[in-house]
Structures are given as structure tokens and as C-alpha cells.
Design an enzyme around this catalytic site. Structure first.
Site, PDB file in Angstrom:
ATOM      1  N   LYS A   9       0.827  -1.217   0.000  1.00  0.00           N
ATOM      2  CA  LYS A   9       0.000   0.000   0.000  1.00  0.00           C
ATOM      3  C   LYS A   9       0.862   1.268   0.000  1.00  0.00           C
ATOM      4  O   LYS A   9       2.075   1.221   0.266  1.00  0.00           O
ATOM      5  CB  LYS A   9      -0.935  -0.040   1.216  1.00  0.00           C
ATOM      6  CG  LYS A   9      -1.967  -1.185   1.142  1.00  0.00           C
ATOM      7  CD  LYS A   9      -2.982  -1.088   2.286  1.00  0.00           C
ATOM      8  CE  LYS A   9      -4.006  -2.207   2.216  1.00  0.00           C
ATOM      9  NZ  LYS A   9      -5.054  -2.064   3.270  1.00  0.00           N
ATOM     10  N   TYR A  49     -12.308  -2.254  -3.907  1.00  0.00           N
ATOM     11  CA  TYR A  49     -12.827  -2.422  -2.545  1.00  0.00           C
ATOM     12  C   TYR A  49     -14.358  -2.311  -2.497  1.00  0.00           C
ATOM     13  O   TYR A  49     -14.915  -1.990  -1.434  1.00  0.00           O
ATOM     14  CB  TYR A  49     -12.181  -1.406  -1.609  1.00  0.00           C
ATOM     15  CG  TYR A  49     -10.815  -1.838  -1.083  1.00  0.00           C
ATOM     16  CD1 TYR A  49     -10.678  -2.986  -0.295  1.00  0.00           C
ATOM     17  CD2 TYR A  49      -9.673  -1.101  -1.343  1.00  0.00           C
ATOM     18  CE1 TYR A  49      -9.445  -3.386   0.204  1.00  0.00           C
ATOM     19  CE2 TYR A  49      -8.421  -1.493  -0.853  1.00  0.00           C
ATOM     20  CZ  TYR A  49      -8.329  -2.632  -0.076  1.00  0.00           C
ATOM     21  OH  TYR A  49      -7.102  -3.022   0.427  1.00  0.00           O
ATOM     22  N   PHE A  57     -15.778   3.261   6.718  1.00  0.00           N
ATOM     23  CA  PHE A  57     -14.416   3.677   6.363  1.00  0.00           C
ATOM     24  C   PHE A  57     -14.141   3.628   4.855  1.00  0.00           C
ATOM     25  O   PHE A  57     -13.018   3.867   4.426  1.00  0.00           O
ATOM     26  CB  PHE A  57     -13.394   2.816   7.116  1.00  0.00           C
ATOM     27  CG  PHE A  57     -13.543   1.326   6.887  1.00  0.00           C
ATOM     28  CD1 PHE A  57     -13.027   0.714   5.761  1.00  0.00           C
ATOM     29  CD2 PHE A  57     -14.210   0.536   7.821  1.00  0.00           C
ATOM     30  CE1 PHE A  57     -13.177  -0.655   5.551  1.00  0.00           C
ATOM     31  CE2 PHE A  57     -14.364  -0.836   7.624  1.00  0.00           C
ATOM     32  CZ  PHE A  57     -13.842  -1.429   6.476  1.00  0.00           C
ATOM     33  N   ARG A  85      -1.700 -14.209   4.233  1.00  0.00           N
ATOM     34  CA  ARG A  85      -2.450 -13.579   5.333  1.00  0.00           C
ATOM     35  C   ARG A  85      -1.699 -13.739   6.661  1.00  0.00           C
ATOM     36  O   ARG A  85      -1.685 -12.840   7.495  1.00  0.00           O
ATOM     37  CB  ARG A  85      -3.856 -14.190   5.451  1.00  0.00           C
ATOM     38  CG  ARG A  85      -4.750 -13.986   4.238  1.00  0.00           C
ATOM     39  CD  ARG A  85      -5.249 -12.577   4.061  1.00  0.00           C
ATOM     40  NE  ARG A  85      -6.055 -12.119   5.156  1.00  0.00           N
ATOM     41  CZ  ARG A  85      -6.764 -10.979   5.127  1.00  0.00           C
ATOM     42  NH1 ARG A  85      -6.755 -10.190   4.054  1.00  0.00           N
ATOM     43  NH2 ARG A  85      -7.461 -10.596   6.161  1.00  0.00           N
ATOM     44  N   THR A  91      -5.378  -7.032  10.589  1.00  0.00           N
ATOM     45  CA  THR A  91      -5.708  -5.767   9.903  1.00  0.00           C
ATOM     46  C   THR A  91      -5.212  -4.554  10.689  1.00  0.00           C
ATOM     47  O   THR A  91      -4.645  -3.623  10.124  1.00  0.00           O
ATOM     48  CB  THR A  91      -7.241  -5.673   9.708  1.00  0.00           C
ATOM     49  OG1 THR A  91      -7.703  -6.861   9.063  1.00  0.00           O
ATOM     50  CG2 THR A  91      -7.626  -4.455   8.893  1.00  0.00           C
ATOM     51  N   ASN A 112      -2.038   0.352   6.669  1.00  0.00           N
ATOM     52  CA  ASN A 112      -1.591  -0.934   7.212  1.00  0.00           C
ATOM     53  C   ASN A 112      -0.702  -1.754   6.267  1.00  0.00           C
ATOM     54  O   ASN A 112      -0.685  -2.982   6.313  1.00  0.00           O
ATOM     55  CB  ASN A 112      -2.776  -1.733   7.768  1.00  0.00           C
ATOM     56  CG  ASN A 112      -3.778  -2.122   6.707  1.00  0.00           C
ATOM     57  OD1 ASN A 112      -3.616  -1.789   5.541  1.00  0.00           O
ATOM     58  ND2 ASN A 112      -4.809  -2.829   7.110  1.00  0.00           N
ATOM     59  N   HIS A 115      -2.142  -5.332   1.416  1.00  0.00           N
ATOM     60  CA  HIS A 115      -3.412  -6.019   1.197  1.00  0.00           C
ATOM     61  C   HIS A 115      -3.100  -7.443   0.775  1.00  0.00           C
ATOM     62  O   HIS A 115      -2.124  -7.664   0.056  1.00  0.00           O
ATOM     63  CB  HIS A 115      -4.221  -5.343   0.086  1.00  0.00           C
ATOM     64  CG  HIS A 115      -5.314  -6.232  -0.459  1.00  0.00           C
ATOM     65  ND1 HIS A 115      -6.546  -6.320   0.119  1.00  0.00           N
ATOM     66  CD2 HIS A 115      -5.316  -7.110  -1.491  1.00  0.00           C
ATOM     67  CE1 HIS A 115      -7.269  -7.220  -0.542  1.00  0.00           C
ATOM     68  NE2 HIS A 115      -6.546  -7.711  -1.533  1.00  0.00           N
ATOM     69  N   GLU A 126      -9.364 -10.860  -7.881  1.00  0.00           N
ATOM     70  CA  GLU A 126      -8.430  -9.735  -7.718  1.00  0.00           C
ATOM     71  C   GLU A 126      -7.253  -9.825  -8.696  1.00  0.00           C
ATOM     72  O   GLU A 126      -6.769  -8.805  -9.194  1.00  0.00           O
ATOM     73  CB  GLU A 126      -7.927  -9.704  -6.264  1.00  0.00           C
ATOM     74  CG  GLU A 126      -9.056  -9.354  -5.291  1.00  0.00           C
ATOM     75  CD  GLU A 126      -8.618  -9.343  -3.837  1.00  0.00           C
ATOM     76  OE1 GLU A 126      -7.438  -9.643  -3.538  1.00  0.00           O
ATOM     77  OE2 GLU A 126      -9.465  -9.018  -2.986  1.00  0.00           O
TER      78      GLU A 126
HETATM   79  P1  ATP Z   1      -7.024  -5.861   3.114  1.00  0.00           P
HETATM   80  O1  ATP Z   1      -8.353  -6.184   2.464  1.00  0.00           O
HETATM   81  O2  ATP Z   1      -6.532  -4.476   2.796  1.00  0.00           O
HETATM   82  O3  ATP Z   1      -6.024  -6.943   2.894  1.00  0.00           O
HETATM   83  P2  ATP Z   1      -7.986  -6.907   5.563  1.00  0.00           P
HETATM   84  O4  ATP Z   1      -8.539  -8.008   4.721  1.00  0.00           O
HETATM   85  O5  ATP Z   1      -7.080  -7.290   6.699  1.00  0.00           O
HETATM   86  O6  ATP Z   1      -7.212  -5.852   4.685  1.00  0.00           O
HETATM   87  P3  ATP Z   1     -10.617  -5.742   5.514  1.00  0.00           P
HETATM   88  O7  ATP Z   1     -11.630  -6.028   6.553  1.00  0.00           O
HETATM   89  O8  ATP Z   1     -10.759  -6.385   4.170  1.00  0.00           O
HETATM   90  O9  ATP Z   1      -9.167  -6.051   6.144  1.00  0.00           O
HETATM   91  O10 ATP Z   1     -10.567  -4.175   5.327  1.00  0.00           O
HETATM   92  C1  ATP Z   1      -9.955  -3.589   4.179  1.00  0.00           C
HETATM   93  C2  ATP Z   1      -9.140  -2.406   4.587  1.00  0.00           C
HETATM   94  O11 ATP Z   1     -10.018  -1.399   5.075  1.00  0.00           O
HETATM   95  C3  ATP Z   1      -8.160  -2.664   5.719  1.00  0.00           C
HETATM   96  O12 ATP Z   1      -6.918  -3.129   5.277  1.00  0.00           O
HETATM   97  C4  ATP Z   1      -8.025  -1.305   6.350  1.00  0.00           C
HETATM   98  O13 ATP Z   1      -7.051  -0.522   5.669  1.00  0.00           O
HETATM   99  C5  ATP Z   1      -9.394  -0.714   6.148  1.00  0.00           C
HETATM  100  N1  ATP Z   1     -10.190  -0.887   7.357  1.00  0.00           N
HETATM  101  C6  ATP Z   1     -10.745  -2.027   7.817  1.00  0.00           C
HETATM  102  N2  ATP Z   1     -11.398  -1.829   8.966  1.00  0.00           N
HETATM  103  C7  ATP Z   1     -11.253  -0.522   9.246  1.00  0.00           C
HETATM  104  C8  ATP Z   1     -11.701   0.318  10.293  1.00  0.00           C
HETATM  105  N3  ATP Z   1     -12.433  -0.149  11.288  1.00  0.00           N
HETATM  106  N4  ATP Z   1     -11.330   1.609  10.239  1.00  0.00           N
HETATM  107  C9  ATP Z   1     -10.594   2.107   9.232  1.00  0.00           C
HETATM  108  N5  ATP Z   1     -10.137   1.361   8.190  1.00  0.00           N
HETATM  109  C10 ATP Z   1     -10.472   0.074   8.211  1.00  0.00           C
HETATM  110 MG    MG Z   2      -9.724  -7.682   2.995  1.00  0.00          MG
END
Ligand code: ATP
Ligand code: MG
Length: 137
Positions: A9, A49, A57, A85, A91, A112, A115, A126
Site C-alpha cells: 500500500k 474495494y 471507512f 495472510r 488488519t 496498514n 493487502h 483480484e
Molecule cells: P485488506 O483487504 O486491505 O487486505 P484486511 O482483509 O485485513 O485488509 P478488511 O476487513 O478487508 O481487512 O478491510 C480492508 C481495509 O479497510 C483494511 O486493510 C483497512 O485498511 C481498512 N479498514 C478495515 N477496517 C477498518 C476500520 N475499522 N477503520 C478504518 N479502516 C479500516
Molecule cells: Mg480484505
């Protein structure tokens, strides 16, 4: 053998830790089958997304993912989806296990670092979103 999609990211690209993150993948049995550095448009990020479009968010997530270039790659290996993962960590970097990418390189739940596809089904979707067959080697 599985393939999964990884995105380094904008926060991690800005920090200059692309190489350190790619090393985590290669040192843990994940081969880089495709890779490119790109700037996502707002449309790209919204579409990528879209599963989160009703979450509070979503707007911030789209804004963050378009805030600078990202490095998109396809990781290949045994159990690649789960392995990636596991290497990424939780996350929220505050909850990520020590030694994971997010524990070591991420600052916040928004910024973070990486992804990773969360299922084999989503990995296929994806991968097709970012790569054509001739880019996968
Ligand atoms: P990613 O999809 O980016 O790999 P993830 O699968 O661990 O991350 P998801 O639940 O898919 O987490 O959320 C996608 C992204 O949205 C997260 O990586 C984070 O950057 C953001 N995100 C998730 N939860 C929150 C939250 N509560 N507040 C702010 N941003 C969030
Ligand atoms: Mg995710």
C-alpha cells in the site's frame, strides 16, 4: 499450488520498504509470479474495494489507496492465500503478531502496509482485476 494477490500500500511504498516486504514473501516460499508499480485511480480503488462500499471507512480507504503508488503482485505457492495472510498479520497493526509485516511496517488500521486476498475465490477475481495472462510468468 495457489496464487494470491498482494498490494504493497502507499504508506509502505512511501517508507521505502518494498524490498523488505517482498523479501518476506520470497523467504517464506511465495514466488512472485507477476508484479507492477501503479497509481490507482479513484475508480480503480472504488471498484477493487467494492465489497466494503457500505462500511463507514470506505471513503477513507479509497482516498488512502489513491494517495500514492502501490506495488501489486501475484504470489504463488502452497497455501499461498493463507500463507500471505499469516505473513501480513492482523488488519490493525496494534493487534498484529510480532514479526508480521503489519507489526513491523504498518502505522494504523488505515495505513496498514499491505493487502492480501482473503479467499481463493477472491484471489482469482483480484488477480484478473490487475493482470492479464501474458503478465503472469
Ligand atoms: P485488506 O483487504 O486491505 O487486505 P484486511 O482483509 O485485513 O485488509 P478488511 O476487513 O478487508 O481487512 O478491510 C480492508 C481495509 O479497510 C483494511 O486493510 C483497512 O485498511 C481498512 N479498514 C478495515 N477496517 C477498518 C476500520 N475499522 N477503520 C478504518 N479502516 C479500516
Ligand atoms: Mg480484505
Amino acid at each position: 499450488m495457489q496464487q494470491t494477490l498482494s498490494i504493497i500500500k502507499p504508506d509502505a511504498v512511501k517508507k521505502g520498504v518494498i524490498g523488505k516486504i517482498l523479501d518476506r514473501f520470497e523467504s517464506n516460499g511465495l514466488r512472485i509470479a507477476a508484479m507492477k508499480k501503479i497509481q490507482l485511480s479513484t475508480e480503480d480503488a472504488k471498484a477493487f474495494y467494492a465489497v466494503h462500499k457500505d462500511r463507514p471507512f470506505y471513503g477513507e480507504l479509497v482516498e488512502f489507496m489513491t494517495s500514492g503508488p502501490v506495488v501489486v503482485s501475484i504470489l504463488e505457492g502452497e497455501n499461498a492465500v493463507a500463507k500471505n495472510r499469516e505473513l501480513m498479520g492482523a488488519t490493525n497493526p496494534k493487534e498484529a503478531a510480532p514479526g508480521t509485516i503489519r507489526a513491523d511496517f504498518a502505522d494504523s488500521i488505515d495505513a496498514n502496509a499491505v493487502h492480501g486476498s482473503d479467499s481463493l475465490e477472491n484471489a482469482t477475481i483480484e488477480i484478473a482485476f490487475f493482470f492479464s495472462n501474458r503478465e503472469i510468468l
